[in-house]
Write an enzyme that holds these catalytic residues in place. Sequence first.
Site, PDB file in Angstrom:
ATOM      1  N   VAL A 226      -0.551  -0.740  33.944  1.00  0.00           N
ATOM      2  CA  VAL A 226      -0.355   0.659  33.625  1.00  0.00           C
ATOM      3  C   VAL A 226      -1.077   0.919  32.095  1.00  0.00           C
ATOM      4  O   VAL A 226      -1.266   2.253  31.882  1.00  0.00           O
ATOM      5  CB  VAL A 226       0.968   1.211  33.882  1.00  0.00           C
ATOM      6  CG1 VAL A 226       1.358   1.121  35.298  1.00  0.00           C
ATOM      7  CG2 VAL A 226       1.993   0.537  33.000  1.00  0.00           C
TER       8      VAL A 226
ATOM      9  N   ASN B 117       7.467   4.270  37.223  1.00  0.00           N
ATOM     10  CA  ASN B 117       8.610   3.334  37.274  1.00  0.00           C
ATOM     11  C   ASN B 117       8.233   1.985  36.517  1.00  0.00           C
ATOM     12  O   ASN B 117       9.274   1.506  36.185  1.00  0.00           O
ATOM     13  CB  ASN B 117       8.898   3.093  38.519  1.00  0.00           C
ATOM     14  CG  ASN B 117      10.062   1.978  38.767  1.00  0.00           C
ATOM     15  OD1 ASN B 117      10.966   1.935  38.610  1.00  0.00           O
ATOM     16  ND2 ASN B 117       9.597   0.694  39.411  1.00  0.00           N
TER      17      ASN B 117
ATOM     18  N   SER C  52      15.869   5.888  30.754  1.00  0.00           N
ATOM     19  CA  SER C  52      16.628   5.127  30.719  1.00  0.00           C
ATOM     20  C   SER C  52      17.810   5.848  29.469  1.00  0.00           C
ATOM     21  O   SER C  52      17.455   6.540  28.891  1.00  0.00           O
ATOM     22  CB  SER C  52      16.287   3.708  29.832  1.00  0.00           C
ATOM     23  OG  SER C  52      17.391   3.338  29.027  1.00  0.00           O
TER      24      SER C  52
ATOM     25  N   TYR D 119      12.237  -0.224  22.858  1.00  0.00           N
ATOM     26  CA  TYR D 119      12.602   0.244  24.207  1.00  0.00           C
ATOM     27  C   TYR D 119      13.208   1.892  24.220  1.00  0.00           C
ATOM     28  O   TYR D 119      12.703   2.531  24.983  1.00  0.00           O
ATOM     29  CB  TYR D 119      13.388  -0.744  24.978  1.00  0.00           C
ATOM     30  CG  TYR D 119      13.519  -0.069  26.302  1.00  0.00           C
ATOM     31  CD1 TYR D 119      13.008  -0.757  27.513  1.00  0.00           C
ATOM     32  CD2 TYR D 119      14.976   0.313  26.755  1.00  0.00           C
ATOM     33  CE1 TYR D 119      13.415  -0.367  28.909  1.00  0.00           C
ATOM     34  CE2 TYR D 119      15.348   0.707  28.004  1.00  0.00           C
ATOM     35  CZ  TYR D 119      14.503   0.495  29.440  1.00  0.00           C
ATOM     36  OH  TYR D 119      14.782   0.850  30.463  1.00  0.00           O
ATOM     37  N   ALA D 120      13.879   1.799  23.455  1.00  0.00           N
ATOM     38  CA  ALA D 120      14.887   3.015  23.171  1.00  0.00           C
ATOM     39  C   ALA D 120      13.842   4.049  22.761  1.00  0.00           C
ATOM     40  O   ALA D 120      13.644   5.473  23.327  1.00  0.00           O
ATOM     41  CB  ALA D 120      15.790   3.081  22.255  1.00  0.00           C
TER      42      ALA D 120
ATOM     43  N   SER E 193      10.494   4.206  23.119  1.00  0.00           N
ATOM     44  CA  SER E 193       9.458   4.398  24.245  1.00  0.00           C
ATOM     45  C   SER E 193      10.113   5.428  25.273  1.00  0.00           C
ATOM     46  O   SER E 193       9.297   6.100  25.873  1.00  0.00           O
ATOM     47  CB  SER E 193       9.044   3.131  24.933  1.00  0.00           C
ATOM     48  OG  SER E 193      10.185   2.403  25.597  1.00  0.00           O
ATOM     49  N   LYS E 194      11.249   5.084  25.699  1.00  0.00           N
ATOM     50  CA  LYS E 194      11.862   5.987  26.832  1.00  0.00           C
ATOM     51  C   LYS E 194      12.078   7.335  26.280  1.00  0.00           C
ATOM     52  O   LYS E 194      12.365   8.263  27.086  1.00  0.00           O
ATOM     53  CB  LYS E 194      13.266   5.259  27.478  1.00  0.00           C
ATOM     54  CG  LYS E 194      12.829   3.763  28.183  1.00  0.00           C
ATOM     55  CD  LYS E 194      12.133   4.244  29.389  1.00  0.00           C
ATOM     56  CE  LYS E 194      11.835   2.826  30.278  1.00  0.00           C
ATOM     57  NZ  LYS E 194      11.021   3.265  31.425  1.00  0.00           N
TER      58      LYS E 194
ATOM     59  N   ILE F 251      21.630  -1.484  36.064  1.00  0.00           N
ATOM     60  CA  ILE F 251      21.082  -1.543  37.576  1.00  0.00           C
ATOM     61  C   ILE F 251      20.839  -2.876  37.728  1.00  0.00           C
ATOM     62  O   ILE F 251      20.103  -3.690  36.875  1.00  0.00           O
ATOM     63  CB  ILE F 251      19.949  -0.672  37.983  1.00  0.00           C
ATOM     64  CG1 ILE F 251      20.191   0.703  37.546  1.00  0.00           C
ATOM     65  CG2 ILE F 251      19.751  -0.763  39.376  1.00  0.00           C
ATOM     66  CD1 ILE F 251      21.249   1.590  38.204  1.00  0.00           C
TER      67      ILE F 251
HETATM   68  N1  LIG Z   1      17.466  -2.270  35.581  1.00  0.00           N
HETATM   69  C1  LIG Z   1      18.116  -1.262  34.897  1.00  0.00           C
HETATM   70  O1  LIG Z   1      19.300  -1.452  34.399  1.00  0.00           O
HETATM   71  C2  LIG Z   1      17.307  -0.090  34.044  1.00  0.00           C
HETATM   72  C3  LIG Z   1      18.042   0.721  33.656  1.00  0.00           C
HETATM   73  C4  LIG Z   1      17.214   1.837  32.946  1.00  0.00           C
HETATM   74  C5  LIG Z   1      16.096   1.981  33.152  1.00  0.00           C
HETATM   75  N2  LIG Z   1      15.570   1.285  34.140  1.00  0.00           N
HETATM   76  C6  LIG Z   1      14.031   1.242  34.368  1.00  0.00           C
HETATM   77  O2  LIG Z   1      13.482   1.273  35.769  1.00  0.00           O
HETATM   78  C7  LIG Z   1      12.500   0.665  35.848  1.00  0.00           C
HETATM   79  C8  LIG Z   1      12.278  -0.232  36.656  1.00  0.00           C
HETATM   80  O3  LIG Z   1      12.967  -1.304  36.323  1.00  0.00           O
HETATM   81  P1  LIG Z   1      13.580  -2.540  37.086  1.00  0.00           P
HETATM   82  O4  LIG Z   1      14.958  -2.705  36.608  1.00  0.00           O
HETATM   83  O5  LIG Z   1      13.386  -2.461  38.360  1.00  0.00           O
HETATM   84  O6  LIG Z   1      12.848  -3.845  36.372  1.00  0.00           O
HETATM   85  P2  LIG Z   1      12.110  -4.904  37.171  1.00  0.00           P
HETATM   86  O7  LIG Z   1      11.644  -6.045  35.857  1.00  0.00           O
HETATM   87  O8  LIG Z   1      12.721  -5.600  38.418  1.00  0.00           O
HETATM   88  O9  LIG Z   1      10.801  -4.350  37.580  1.00  0.00           O
HETATM   89  C9  LIG Z   1       9.737  -3.828  36.706  1.00  0.00           C
HETATM   90  C10 LIG Z   1       8.284  -3.860  37.411  1.00  0.00           C
HETATM   91  O10 LIG Z   1       7.501  -3.394  36.656  1.00  0.00           O
HETATM   92  C11 LIG Z   1       6.242  -4.307  36.626  1.00  0.00           C
HETATM   93  N3  LIG Z   1       5.557  -4.216  35.347  1.00  0.00           N
HETATM   94  C12 LIG Z   1       5.762  -4.683  34.050  1.00  0.00           C
HETATM   95  N4  LIG Z   1       4.721  -4.255  33.299  1.00  0.00           N
HETATM   96  C13 LIG Z   1       4.038  -3.966  34.009  1.00  0.00           C
HETATM   97  C14 LIG Z   1       2.483  -3.418  33.659  1.00  0.00           C
HETATM   98  N5  LIG Z   1       2.126  -3.333  32.337  1.00  0.00           N
HETATM   99  N6  LIG Z   1       1.852  -2.415  34.534  1.00  0.00           N
HETATM  100  C15 LIG Z   1       2.475  -2.562  35.777  1.00  0.00           C
HETATM  101  N7  LIG Z   1       3.509  -3.066  36.273  1.00  0.00           N
HETATM  102  C16 LIG Z   1       4.374  -3.351  35.265  1.00  0.00           C
HETATM  103  C17 LIG Z   1       6.775  -5.680  36.655  1.00  0.00           C
HETATM  104  O11 LIG Z   1       5.929  -6.638  37.126  1.00  0.00           O
HETATM  105  C18 LIG Z   1       8.165  -5.507  37.516  1.00  0.00           C
HETATM  106  O12 LIG Z   1       7.463  -5.582  39.128  1.00  0.00           O
HETATM  107  C19 LIG Z   1      11.602   0.324  34.288  1.00  0.00           C
HETATM  108  O13 LIG Z   1      11.000   1.450  33.805  1.00  0.00           O
HETATM  109  C20 LIG Z   1      12.904   0.269  33.391  1.00  0.00           C
HETATM  110  O14 LIG Z   1      12.833   0.453  32.209  1.00  0.00           O
HETATM  111  C21 LIG Z   1      16.169  -0.175  34.528  1.00  0.00           C
END
Ligand SMILES: NC(=O)c1ccc[n+]([C@@H]2O[C@H](COP(=O)([O-])OP(=O)(O)OC[C@H]3O[C@@H](n4cnc5c(N)ncnc54)[C@H](O)[C@@H]3O)[C@@H](O)[C@H]2O)c1
Length: 253
Positions: free
Chosen positions: A63, A89, A146, A160-161, A163-164, A193
């Site tokens: 992305v 996402n 986030s 991370y903070a 960027s979000k 999560i």
């Molecule tokens: N898991 C948590 O506790 C949590 C909390 C708050 C926010 N989030 C946000 O939720 C979203 C999904 O996270 P998740 O927990 O499912 O994580 P995850 O690591 O399971 O999934 C993230 C996915 O993004 C893909 N990805 C990474 N870099 C990429 C890129 N440059 N281009 C395309 N795809 C890319 C990865 O391959 C992966 O499949 C993220 O944006 C994360 O910041 C997650």
Amino acid sequence: MKLKNQVSWVTGAAGGIGKCISEKLAAQGSHLILSDINASALNELLVHLSGFDVDILVLPLDVADPQTVSEGGQKIRERFGRVDNLINNAGISPKGPKGPIPFKDITFEDWNRVIAVNLNGPFLCSQVALEMMVAHGHGSLVNICSQAARTHSPVTSAHYAASKSGLLGLSRKLAGEYGPYGIRVNVVVPGRIDTPMTQSVNEELSRQAALRTPLRRIGQPNEVADAVLYLVSNEASYVNGAILDVNGGSLMI
Ligand SMILES: NC(=O)c1ccc[n+]([C@@H]2O[C@H](COP(=O)([O-])OP(=O)(O)OC[C@H]3O[C@@H](n4cnc5c(N)ncnc54)[C@H](O)[C@@H]3O)[C@@H](O)[C@H]2O)c1
């Protein structure tokens, strides 16, 4: 079915939350564009979703790469001619052995990569999708943000903070600018999560997060996906610029 014949684009589709979002959208009849940097995981997801009667375009891409996102947009136009829903996402959250990386140890290269994926990615994909949404006079964007953008997060790092937090600002701006075109832009803010992102670090962090949460547990990816489904559905037709916390009560503002 709430989304019959719509076209939904999910980035980070092969991850913990992305997979659940994709499944729920397909279950509601939406055709899918599945993007992820992990092409083999996307192919597994395609097999997993083969039971749904929807068209699926698998679009492996980074992305953060303007060229491949732009080429992806061309493929979407050729295959579907439109996007009704975009779920930004895809995200990364680099960690050290003990969890968050101390600010002084974040290299400029790492900083740039996190901003590129978590903020530039939504910028690039949104530009592609919004052009098609404007042409069709409707659409819905959901940005996965986030808690690190809402308050101090003890479990994430500064890049991370940042960027979000940028993504939150971008979302508000787009909600204002594109509302007049019939396009809604909303934000889902997950608490902790249970996904590969959190499973890859110290288990103790999740245990502590559960203790800080009134529901006394961390969340499941399907609980985030349900919030996304609501926001793209017609039930949320007057919801624009909203921030929907999905966190078991761990942050109440
Ligand atoms: N898991 C948590 O506790 C949590 C909390 C708050 C926010 N989030 C946000 O939720 C979203 C999904 O996270 P998740 O927990 O499912 O994580 P995850 O690591 O399971 O999934 C993230 C996915 O993004 C893909 N990805 C990474 N870099 C990429 C890129 N440059 N281009 C395309 N795809 C890319 C990865 O391959 C992966 O499949 C993220 O944006 C994360 O910041 C997650």
